[in-house]
Design a protein around this motif. Structure first.
Motif, mmCIF file in Angstrom:
data_model
loop_
_atom_site.group_PDB
_atom_site.id
_atom_site.type_symbol
_atom_site.label_atom_id
_atom_site.label_comp_id
_atom_site.label_asym_id
_atom_site.label_seq_id
_atom_site.Cartn_x
_atom_site.Cartn_y
_atom_site.Cartn_z
ATOM 1 N N ARG A 244 19.496 80.204 62.047
ATOM 2 C CA ARG A 244 20.286 81.224 61.355
ATOM 3 C C ARG A 244 21.290 80.623 60.385
ATOM 4 O O ARG A 244 21.775 81.297 59.480
ATOM 5 N N ALA A 245 21.567 79.312 60.544
ATOM 6 C CA ALA A 245 22.500 78.643 59.642
ATOM 7 C C ALA A 245 21.802 78.055 58.426
ATOM 8 O O ALA A 245 22.441 77.794 57.402
ATOM 9 N N GLY B 9 22.941 76.855 66.526
ATOM 10 C CA GLY B 9 21.573 76.445 66.802
ATOM 11 C C GLY B 9 21.125 75.196 66.070
ATOM 12 O O GLY B 9 19.964 74.782 66.198
ATOM 13 N N ILE B 10 22.021 74.577 65.324
ATOM 14 C CA ILE B 10 21.657 73.404 64.528
ATOM 15 C C ILE B 10 21.353 72.215 65.430
ATOM 16 O O ILE B 10 20.326 71.536 65.279
ATOM 17 N N THR B 11 22.249 71.946 66.383
ATOM 18 C CA THR B 11 22.046 70.810 67.285
ATOM 19 C C THR B 11 20.789 70.999 68.116
ATOM 20 O O THR B 11 20.011 70.058 68.308
ATOM 21 N N THR B 12 20.574 72.208 68.614
ATOM 22 C CA THR B 12 19.381 72.472 69.418
ATOM 23 C C THR B 12 18.115 72.184 68.622
ATOM 24 O O THR B 12 17.173 71.548 69.119
ATOM 25 N N ALA B 13 18.075 72.632 67.376
ATOM 26 C CA ALA B 13 16.905 72.378 66.528
ATOM 27 C C ALA B 13 16.741 70.887 66.261
ATOM 28 O O ALA B 13 15.619 70.357 66.293
ATOM 29 N N ALA B 14 17.845 70.192 66.004
ATOM 30 C CA ALA B 14 17.774 68.758 65.728
ATOM 31 C C ALA B 14 17.263 67.991 66.935
ATOM 32 O O ALA B 14 16.410 67.087 66.809
ATOM 33 N N ALA C 16 14.442 79.504 66.567
ATOM 34 C CA ALA C 16 14.176 78.739 65.342
ATOM 35 C C ALA C 16 12.888 79.260 64.719
ATOM 36 O O ALA C 16 12.190 80.099 65.292
ATOM 37 N N SER C 17 12.582 78.734 63.536
ATOM 38 C CA SER C 17 11.356 79.120 62.845
ATOM 39 C C SER C 17 10.800 77.931 62.093
ATOM 40 O O SER C 17 11.551 77.037 61.678
#
Length: 218
Positions: A24-25, A130-135, A215-216
């Motif tokens: 979302r970011a 959600g940035i850290t989770t995706a990374a 995420a997508s």
């Protein structure tokens, strides 16, 4: 979810750029650290002293002195050398192409164990999106894929609920408590030990994150 950079890889899975994953970011990706990251690294580390200091190993000298622009070249040299040896994977976390944190896979061991630890930090202004989770999802898939690891570990202080949440969303298990495990902010701190093995992944961690709606794929 990865591609080699120019030239032949010097160790399994390195160097590589990973992602992007949509959050979302914005678009989250990982890339190798670079010498020209000095100013971004220094600015972020100094600005985030209050949010990072409680969780990181005790260092020598003041926080500001350890994170001046001039401190980056020797640190980068060590990171690059260890990456070439195959014992470390030092990545920058990027959001829409902007440096917002780092993810590191360290103490890579081969042979019968094929294991490593994973650690990360992010700019406080980008936390909770959600940035850290995706990374971390990208990093885990890379480790269980091209890098050829069987197990990843992470250690987190009991008070660091946000970091624990990242790990548990992705499938890490809390395996126990390491008492007085690390000297952090001038005191020996307990840490939870989290573990994750390749057998526990169905497809990929990034795919599971996408299926959960967090995420997508871009």
């Amino acid at each position: 979810m990865f591609r080699w950079l120019s030239g032949d890889p010097v160790s399994p899975g390195w160097p590589a750029t990973l992602g992007p994953l949509g959050t979302r970011a914005g678009a989250v990706s990982l890339r190798p650290v670079k010498l020209r990251d000095a100013k971004d690294w220094s600015d972020l580390r100094i600005r985030n002293q209050n949010s990072l200091l409680p969780w990181e190993p005790t260092g020598t000298g003041s926080w500001a002195s350890r994170h001046q622009v001039s401190s980056w070249p020797p640190l980068f040299s060590v990171l690059k050398s260890e990456a070439k040896r195959g014992t470390l994977l030092p990545f920058v976390i990027e959001l829409d192409g902007r440096y917002v944190g780092q993810l590191t896979v360290g103490n890579i061991q081969r042979g019968a164990v094929r294991t490593a630890w994973i650690g990360y930090w992010i700019d406080a202004g980008h936390a909770g999106q959600g940035i850290t989770t995706a990374a971390v999802a990208l990093g885990v898939d890379h480790c269980f894929g091209p890098v050829g690891l069987h197990r990843l570990e992470a250690t987190v202080q009991p008070e660091n609920a946000a970091s624990q949440a990242v790990l548990m969303k992705l499938g890490f298990r809390r395996e126990g408590l390491l008492e007085r495990y690390m000297d952090v902010n001038k005191r020996w701190r307990d840490h939870y030990l989290f573990g994750f093995t390749v057998e526990e992944v169905e497809g990929s961690v990034a795919e599971a994150l996408v299926r959960s709606g967090r995420a997508s794929f871009l």
